[in-house]
Design a protein around this motif. Structure first.
Motif, mmCIF file in Angstrom:
data_model
loop_
_atom_site.group_PDB
_atom_site.id
_atom_site.type_symbol
_atom_site.label_atom_id
_atom_site.label_comp_id
_atom_site.label_asym_id
_atom_site.label_seq_id
_atom_site.Cartn_x
_atom_site.Cartn_y
_atom_site.Cartn_z
ATOM 1 N N ALA A 254 -2.871 2.599 -13.507
ATOM 2 C CA ALA A 254 -1.863 3.387 -13.125
ATOM 3 C C ALA A 254 -0.866 2.446 -13.305
ATOM 4 C CB ALA A 254 -1.976 3.827 -11.646
ATOM 5 N N THR A 255 0.485 3.147 -13.833
ATOM 6 C CA THR A 255 1.449 2.469 -13.817
ATOM 7 C C THR A 255 2.917 2.886 -12.650
ATOM 8 O OG1 THR A 255 1.044 2.134 -16.220
ATOM 9 C CG2 THR A 255 3.342 1.663 -15.465
ATOM 10 N N LEU A 256 3.301 2.112 -12.158
ATOM 11 C CA LEU A 256 4.478 2.391 -11.300
ATOM 12 C C LEU A 256 5.687 2.913 -12.138
ATOM 13 C CD1 LEU A 256 5.350 2.874 -8.353
ATOM 14 C CD2 LEU A 256 6.087 0.582 -8.230
ATOM 15 N N GLN A 257 5.768 3.944 -12.368
ATOM 16 C CA GLN A 257 6.910 4.621 -13.386
ATOM 17 C C GLN A 257 8.339 4.391 -12.964
ATOM 18 O OE1 GLN A 257 5.919 4.135 -16.283
ATOM 19 N NE2 GLN A 257 7.366 5.042 -17.390
ATOM 20 N N VAL A 258 8.386 5.179 -11.443
ATOM 21 C CA VAL A 258 9.741 5.358 -11.010
ATOM 22 C C VAL A 258 9.643 5.510 -9.367
ATOM 23 C CG1 VAL A 258 9.406 8.108 -11.425
ATOM 24 C CG2 VAL A 258 11.771 6.842 -10.797
ATOM 25 N N VAL A 259 10.409 4.789 -8.686
ATOM 26 C CA VAL A 259 10.464 4.825 -7.095
ATOM 27 C C VAL A 259 11.545 5.747 -6.662
ATOM 28 C CG1 VAL A 259 10.591 3.616 -5.002
ATOM 29 C CG2 VAL A 259 9.455 2.783 -6.832
ATOM 30 N N CYS A 260 11.449 6.703 -6.158
ATOM 31 C CA CYS A 260 12.636 7.664 -5.796
ATOM 32 C C CYS A 260 12.640 7.787 -4.136
ATOM 33 C CB CYS A 260 12.017 9.100 -6.003
ATOM 34 S SG CYS A 260 13.280 10.450 -5.648
ATOM 35 N N ARG B 139 3.264 -0.838 -3.671
ATOM 36 C CA ARG B 139 2.588 -1.842 -4.060
ATOM 37 C C ARG B 139 1.111 -1.718 -4.368
ATOM 38 N NH1 ARG B 139 -1.006 -3.865 -1.374
ATOM 39 N NH2 ARG B 139 -0.704 -2.588 0.405
ATOM 40 N N ILE B 140 0.640 -0.787 -3.902
ATOM 41 C CA ILE B 140 -0.914 -0.590 -4.091
ATOM 42 C C ILE B 140 -1.156 -0.219 -5.878
ATOM 43 C CG2 ILE B 140 -2.860 0.805 -4.003
ATOM 44 C CD1 ILE B 140 -1.855 1.155 -0.939
ATOM 45 N N VAL B 141 -0.184 0.653 -6.145
ATOM 46 C CA VAL B 141 -0.067 1.193 -7.655
ATOM 47 C C VAL B 141 0.200 0.146 -8.550
ATOM 48 C CG1 VAL B 141 0.918 2.677 -9.246
ATOM 49 C CG2 VAL B 141 0.511 3.753 -7.116
#
Ligand code: ISE
Length: 329
Positions: A16-22, A7-9
């Motif tokens: 910053a870009t949220l590119q991938v969640v693992c 959420r912060i990103v």
């Protein structure tokens, strides 16, 4: 914590870009990725570190995975913001330190976010500004509503929760710890009782810490630094108070995330600057700080089990970690 960092990103981190969640649960990773608009979801962390569209990684997985994932970041030459602790084993922290030193620069920023909290910032400024005189005693209280995991133990209060106090005391006092003693009262139920730690610094100061993971009433962190001429106490940010039935009340947050929301945001902004410049942030904690926290925690667990004061045993601090400025040596 992973979802909170996502959420912060996504919402609060310009540049910053949220590119991938693992996540090991791919469906859960997809839910978080969809919620915060990430480009992708994955369930294999090693593949994420080497993706061409990933510049940096935030590790917020269970404690036991932090060291191995930090090593993956170092091997892939990707800056990592790793949630505390680096490891609950000081030996494992040293393996990460060895790997990082071999590359000639720092890659791991550790998530001791209280360094970015304004109340601690003011405590440190009062000491460095000479307002307190010589620091003598630091009192710390750290209370959670209930244990963060079902298998939480008194030892984990020391190895999982207390590292925040170990790190912030080292950071504010600019010292290391010499010994630790630990005590625990007996509760009337089978919940984990508070742990009370008393630590001596190499500079002849005292730090005491109450860790209570089953305080029940609210998330409550308190602190006071007592100097020879004055003392300064942490204040918890309060944004409203409620009055009714001749009562005046304010509320506690349910856990650490609302209380340190701004600290996480400031910490993560420093991480983005670190990624962009390669310059390790002056305020941030690094692998050495992670190692120190683990060594202190190990001594604290021994002290609790053995019922006696235990020395904190650490290697000599490498010069690699002694200066705080440029990480690209
Ligand atoms: C948790 O991991 C944190 O980092 C919180 O800040 C702390 O209050 C809590 O006790 C830990 O379990």
């Amino acid at each position: 914590m992973g979802a909170d960092h996502a959420r912060i990103v996504a919402e609060d981190l310009p540049g910053a870009t949220l590119q991938v969640v693992c996540d090991k649960d791919l469906e859960r990773a997809r839910r978080v990725a969809d919620t915060f608009g990430a480009g992708d979801a994955a369930d294999d962390p090693d593949s994420v570190f080497v993706r061409g569209d990933v510049d940096a990684v935030i590790v917020a997985s269970p404690d036991i995975t932090h060291a191995s994932l930090s090593l993956a970041g170092i091997n892939a030459r990707r800056p990592v913001l790793c949630e505390k602790p680096l490891s609950q084993s000081s030996a494992e922290c040293l393996s990460v330190i060895d790997a990082e030193m071999q590359t000639g620069r720092r890659w791991i920023q550790l998530g001791f976010m209280r360094r970015y909290d304004q109340s601690y910032e003011e405590v440190k400024a009062a000491l460095t500004g000479g307002l307190l005189g010589r620091a003598l005693v630091m009192h710390n209280v750290h209370r959670n509503v209930s244990t963060p995991a079902a298998d939480f133990t008194g030892s984990m209060a020391i190895s999982n929760s207390a590292p925040h106090e170990f790190d912030i005391a080292r950071y504010i006092l600019e010292t290391e710890f010499l010994t630790v003693a630990a005590f625990q009262p007996r509760r009337s139920d089978d919940l984990v009782a508070p742990v009370v730690l008393v630590l001596e610094t190499v500079d002849g100061q005292l730090v005491n810490i109450e860790i209570n993971n089953n305080a029940a009433y609210g998330y409550d962190v308190r602190g006071e630094l007592v100097g020879e001429r004055a003392s300064i106490e942490l204040a918890t940010p309060i944004f409203s108070s409620f009055a009714s039935n001749q009562l005046h009340s304010t509320s506690y947050s349910g856990d650490w995330r609302p209380r340190y929301r701004d600290a996480y945001r400031r910490q993560n902004k420093d991480f983005v600057r670190f990624v962009e410049t390669g310059l390790f942030p002056e305020r941030a904690s690094d692998c050495w700080d992670g190692y120190a926290a683990a060594a202190i925690a190990e001594a604290g667990v021994d002290a609790l089990r053995g019922g006696r004061k235990v020395p904190v045993e650490m290697i000599e601090r490498p010069t690699f970690y002694s200066c705080r400025e440029d990480s690209t040596r």
